[in-house]
Design a protein around this motif. Structure first.
Motif, PDB file in Angstrom:
ATOM      1  N   PHE A 100       0.845  -1.188   0.000  1.00 33.81           N
ATOM      2  CA  PHE A 100       0.000   0.000   0.000  1.00 33.81           C
ATOM      3  C   PHE A 100       0.883   1.241   0.000  1.00 33.81           C
ATOM      4  O   PHE A 100       1.965   1.232   0.590  1.00 33.81           O
ATOM      5  CB  PHE A 100      -0.903   0.026   1.244  1.00 33.81           C
ATOM      6  N   LEU A 101       0.397   2.298  -0.644  1.00 27.72           N
ATOM      7  CA  LEU A 101       1.139   3.551  -0.724  1.00 27.72           C
ATOM      8  C   LEU A 101       0.198   4.686  -0.329  1.00 27.72           C
ATOM      9  O   LEU A 101      -0.880   4.839  -0.907  1.00 27.72           O
ATOM     10  CB  LEU A 101       1.653   3.754  -2.150  1.00 27.72           C
ATOM     11  N   HIS A 102       0.602   5.480   0.669  1.00 30.07           N
ATOM     12  CA  HIS A 102      -0.236   6.531   1.239  1.00 30.07           C
ATOM     13  C   HIS A 102       0.478   7.865   1.130  1.00 30.07           C
ATOM     14  O   HIS A 102       1.634   7.978   1.539  1.00 30.07           O
ATOM     15  CB  HIS A 102      -0.492   6.176   2.712  1.00 30.07           C
ATOM     16  N   TRP A 103      -0.197   8.854   0.571  1.00 27.53           N
ATOM     17  CA  TRP A 103       0.312  10.222   0.460  1.00 27.53           C
ATOM     18  C   TRP A 103      -0.871  11.157   0.568  1.00 27.53           C
ATOM     19  O   TRP A 103      -2.019  10.736   0.447  1.00 27.53           O
ATOM     20  CB  TRP A 103       1.069  10.427  -0.861  1.00 27.53           C
ATOM     21  N   ASP A 104      -0.620  12.411   0.778  1.00 24.39           N
ATOM     22  CA  ASP A 104      -1.692  13.392   0.928  1.00 24.39           C
ATOM     23  C   ASP A 104      -2.047  13.968  -0.438  1.00 24.39           C
ATOM     24  O   ASP A 104      -1.369  14.866  -0.941  1.00 24.39           O
ATOM     25  CB  ASP A 104      -1.265  14.497   1.892  1.00 24.39           C
ATOM     26  N   GLN A 105      -3.100  13.450  -1.021  1.00 25.99           N
ATOM     27  CA  GLN A 105      -3.499  13.872  -2.360  1.00 25.99           C
ATOM     28  C   GLN A 105      -3.998  15.321  -2.414  1.00 25.99           C
ATOM     29  O   GLN A 105      -4.190  15.868  -3.490  1.00 25.99           O
ATOM     30  CB  GLN A 105      -4.559  12.923  -2.943  1.00 25.99           C
ATOM     31  N   PHE A 106      -4.151  15.952  -1.263  1.00 27.81           N
ATOM     32  CA  PHE A 106      -4.652  17.324  -1.217  1.00 27.81           C
ATOM     33  C   PHE A 106      -3.547  18.371  -1.124  1.00 27.81           C
ATOM     34  O   PHE A 106      -3.832  19.562  -1.229  1.00 27.81           O
ATOM     35  CB  PHE A 106      -5.630  17.487  -0.043  1.00 27.81           C
ATOM     36  N   ARG A 107      -2.311  17.971  -0.904  1.00 28.01           N
ATOM     37  CA  ARG A 107      -1.209  18.923  -0.782  1.00 28.01           C
ATOM     38  C   ARG A 107      -0.613  19.233  -2.150  1.00 28.01           C
ATOM     39  O   ARG A 107      -0.540  18.353  -3.022  1.00 28.01           O
ATOM     40  CB  ARG A 107      -0.112  18.397   0.150  1.00 28.01           C
ATOM     41  N   PRO A 108      -0.149  20.476  -2.343  1.00 29.88           N
ATOM     42  CA  PRO A 108       0.430  20.870  -3.636  1.00 29.88           C
ATOM     43  C   PRO A 108       1.601  19.961  -4.037  1.00 29.88           C
ATOM     44  O   PRO A 108       2.398  19.534  -3.204  1.00 29.88           O
ATOM     45  CB  PRO A 108       0.935  22.295  -3.377  1.00 29.88           C
ATOM     46  N   GLY A 109       1.651  19.673  -5.315  1.00 34.95           N
ATOM     47  CA  GLY A 109       2.739  18.881  -5.864  1.00 34.95           C
ATOM     48  C   GLY A 109       2.570  17.383  -5.723  1.00 34.95           C
ATOM     49  O   GLY A 109       3.440  16.625  -6.156  1.00 34.95           O
ATOM     50  N   ASN A 110       1.461  16.944  -5.140  1.00 36.17           N
ATOM     51  CA  ASN A 110       1.231  15.510  -4.969  1.00 36.17           C
ATOM     52  C   ASN A 110       0.260  14.993  -6.014  1.00 36.17           C
ATOM     53  O   ASN A 110      -0.655  15.707  -6.438  1.00 36.17           O
ATOM     54  CB  ASN A 110       0.677  15.218  -3.573  1.00 36.17           C
ATOM     55  N   PRO A 111       0.429  13.745  -6.423  1.00 38.20           N
ATOM     56  CA  PRO A 111      -0.488  13.173  -7.410  1.00 38.20           C
ATOM     57  C   PRO A 111      -1.885  12.985  -6.843  1.00 38.20           C
ATOM     58  O   PRO A 111      -2.070  12.896  -5.623  1.00 38.20           O
ATOM     59  CB  PRO A 111       0.146  11.829  -7.759  1.00 38.20           C
ATOM     60  N   GLU A 112      -2.838  12.921  -7.729  1.00 47.65           N
ATOM     61  CA  GLU A 112      -4.218  12.649  -7.337  1.00 47.65           C
ATOM     62  C   GLU A 112      -4.355  11.184  -6.954  1.00 47.65           C
ATOM     63  O   GLU A 112      -3.539  10.342  -7.342  1.00 47.65           O
ATOM     64  CB  GLU A 112      -5.164  12.999  -8.486  1.00 47.65           C
ATOM     65  N   ILE A 113      -5.385  10.870  -6.225  1.00 46.64           N
ATOM     66  CA  ILE A 113      -5.628   9.501  -5.778  1.00 46.64           C
ATOM     67  C   ILE A 113      -5.924   8.578  -6.959  1.00 46.64           C
ATOM     68  O   ILE A 113      -5.771   7.362  -6.859  1.00 46.64           O
ATOM     69  CB  ILE A 113      -6.754   9.451  -4.704  1.00 46.64           C
ATOM     70  N   SER A 114      -6.300   9.135  -8.092  1.00 44.49           N
ATOM     71  CA  SER A 114      -6.575   8.321  -9.273  1.00 44.49           C
ATOM     72  C   SER A 114      -5.307   7.807  -9.941  1.00 44.49           C
ATOM     73  O   SER A 114      -5.370   6.949 -10.817  1.00 44.49           O
ATOM     74  CB  SER A 114      -7.399   9.127 -10.286  1.00 44.49           C
ATOM     75  N   THR A 115      -4.151   8.300  -9.530  1.00 38.89           N
ATOM     76  CA  THR A 115      -2.880   7.886 -10.117  1.00 38.89           C
ATOM     77  C   THR A 115      -2.632   6.411  -9.823  1.00 38.89           C
ATOM     78  O   THR A 115      -2.826   5.948  -8.703  1.00 38.89           O
ATOM     79  CB  THR A 115      -1.715   8.723  -9.535  1.00 38.89           C
ATOM     80  N   ASP A 116      -2.219   5.691 -10.843  1.00 40.94           N
ATOM     81  CA  ASP A 116      -1.926   4.270 -10.670  1.00 40.94           C
ATOM     82  C   ASP A 116      -0.453   4.075 -10.331  1.00 40.94           C
ATOM     83  O   ASP A 116       0.433   4.602 -10.995  1.00 40.94           O
ATOM     84  CB  ASP A 116      -2.276   3.490 -11.934  1.00 40.94           C
ATOM     85  N   PHE A 117      -0.219   3.324  -9.282  1.00 40.93           N
ATOM     86  CA  PHE A 117       1.108   2.918  -8.857  1.00 40.93           C
ATOM     87  C   PHE A 117       1.089   1.397  -8.725  1.00 40.93           C
ATOM     88  O   PHE A 117       0.020   0.796  -8.659  1.00 40.93           O
ATOM     89  CB  PHE A 117       1.456   3.548  -7.495  1.00 40.93           C
ATOM     90  N   PRO A 118       2.252   0.752  -8.629  1.00 43.31           N
ATOM     91  CA  PRO A 118       2.249  -0.702  -8.446  1.00 43.31           C
ATOM     92  C   PRO A 118       1.771  -1.151  -7.068  1.00 43.31           C
ATOM     93  O   PRO A 118       1.650  -2.335  -6.826  1.00 43.31           O
ATOM     94  CB  PRO A 118       3.709  -1.110  -8.676  1.00 43.31           C
ATOM     95  N   ALA A 119       1.493  -0.221  -6.182  1.00 46.93           N
ATOM     96  CA  ALA A 119       0.949  -0.527  -4.858  1.00 46.93           C
ATOM     97  C   ALA A 119      -0.475   0.023  -4.780  1.00 46.93           C
ATOM     98  O   ALA A 119      -0.838   0.955  -5.503  1.00 46.93           O
ATOM     99  CB  ALA A 119       1.813   0.117  -3.776  1.00 46.93           C
ATOM    100  N   VAL A 120      -1.260  -0.532  -3.892  1.00 51.06           N
ATOM    101  CA  VAL A 120      -2.637  -0.061  -3.692  1.00 51.06           C
ATOM    102  C   VAL A 120      -2.587   1.300  -2.996  1.00 51.06           C
ATOM    103  O   VAL A 120      -1.954   1.435  -1.939  1.00 51.06           O
ATOM    104  CB  VAL A 120      -3.434  -1.076  -2.835  1.00 51.06           C
ATOM    105  N   PRO A 121      -3.237   2.320  -3.575  1.00 51.67           N
ATOM    106  CA  PRO A 121      -3.220   3.633  -2.933  1.00 51.67           C
ATOM    107  C   PRO A 121      -4.148   3.711  -1.723  1.00 51.67           C
ATOM    108  O   PRO A 121      -5.145   3.002  -1.638  1.00 51.67           O
ATOM    109  CB  PRO A 121      -3.702   4.576  -4.039  1.00 51.67           C
ATOM    110  N   VAL A 122      -3.771   4.592  -0.796  1.00 57.68           N
ATOM    111  CA  VAL A 122      -4.560   4.846   0.408  1.00 57.68           C
ATOM    112  C   VAL A 122      -4.865   6.342   0.421  1.00 57.68           C
ATOM    113  O   VAL A 122      -3.955   7.164   0.336  1.00 57.68           O
ATOM    114  CB  VAL A 122      -3.779   4.455   1.682  1.00 57.68           C
ATOM    115  N   GLY A 123      -6.123   6.691   0.502  1.00 58.31           N
ATOM    116  CA  GLY A 123      -6.503   8.101   0.538  1.00 58.31           C
ATOM    117  C   GLY A 123      -7.993   8.243   0.729  1.00 58.31           C
ATOM    118  O   GLY A 123      -8.725   7.258   0.789  1.00 58.31           O
ATOM    119  N   GLY A 124      -8.440   9.477   0.829  1.00 56.83           N
ATOM    120  CA  GLY A 124      -9.864   9.692   1.042  1.00 56.83           C
ATOM    121  C   GLY A 124     -10.204  11.152   1.170  1.00 56.83           C
ATOM    122  O   GLY A 124     -10.329  11.858   0.194  1.00 56.83           O
TER     123      GLY A 124
END
Length: 173
Positions: A89-113
């Protein structure tokens, strides 16, 4: 330090019958190392990742079924820099500037909300509901874990937490 943390993480994920805690996995926080103003990619490769790998490999060896969630914080968190650690799983803050949106595909399952700051007492529960629904729509048909965009503040708004825990993605047919 990495070996001490690896020993601790190993104890956490080792089965109880082997003297471990029997946890299902670990939350491994990078705490902004890749963020703007911290390590650049070369420094991350030299000063962080070799030690991260020691911990994550220890977890994998102690319990191949254990899950690893890697969290990276702040603006410009560069979650893509951590995919080579092979987290589940990969977790980042999709709401902070410069970060990818939660729709971005990575080889790990994204965590966000929803934006984690909305979980402070007196929060706007309707805004949380909207952001949770947006995340669900953005990940439609693809795996994800629904959670705040970063840590939950302490204390947190009880109604916001109930909303989060009760929110479900519609079943796919």
């Amino acid at each position: 330090m990495a070996r001490t943390l690896a020993d601790y993480a190993t104890l956490l994920v080792s089965p109880k019958e082997q003297g471990g805690a029997g946890l299902d996995g670990i939350f491994f926080a990078e705490t902004g190392l890749a963020s703007h103003g911290y390590f650049n990619q070369a420094q991350l490769e030299e000063w962080a990742k070799p030690y991260d790998r020691i911990v994550i490999q220890a977890v994998r060896q102690a319990n191949p079924e254990a899950l690893v969630l890697v969290h990276t914080c702040r603006e410009d968190a560069h979650p893509e820099e951590f995919t080579d650690l092979n987290p589940d799983f990969l977790h980042w803050d999709q709401f902070r500037p410069g970060n990818p949106e939660i729709s971005t595909d990575f080889p790990a399952v994204p965590v966000g909300g929803a934006d984690f700051e909305l979980f402070n007492p007196g929060s706007d529960v309707d805004q949380i509901r909207q952001e949770l629904d947006q995340t669900i729509r953005a990940r439609q048909g693809r795996p994800f874990l629904l959670a705040p965009s970063c840590t939950i503040p302490t204390p947190a708004d009880e109604e916001a937490l109930r909303l989060l825990s009760g929110t479900r993605a519609p079943e796919q047919v």
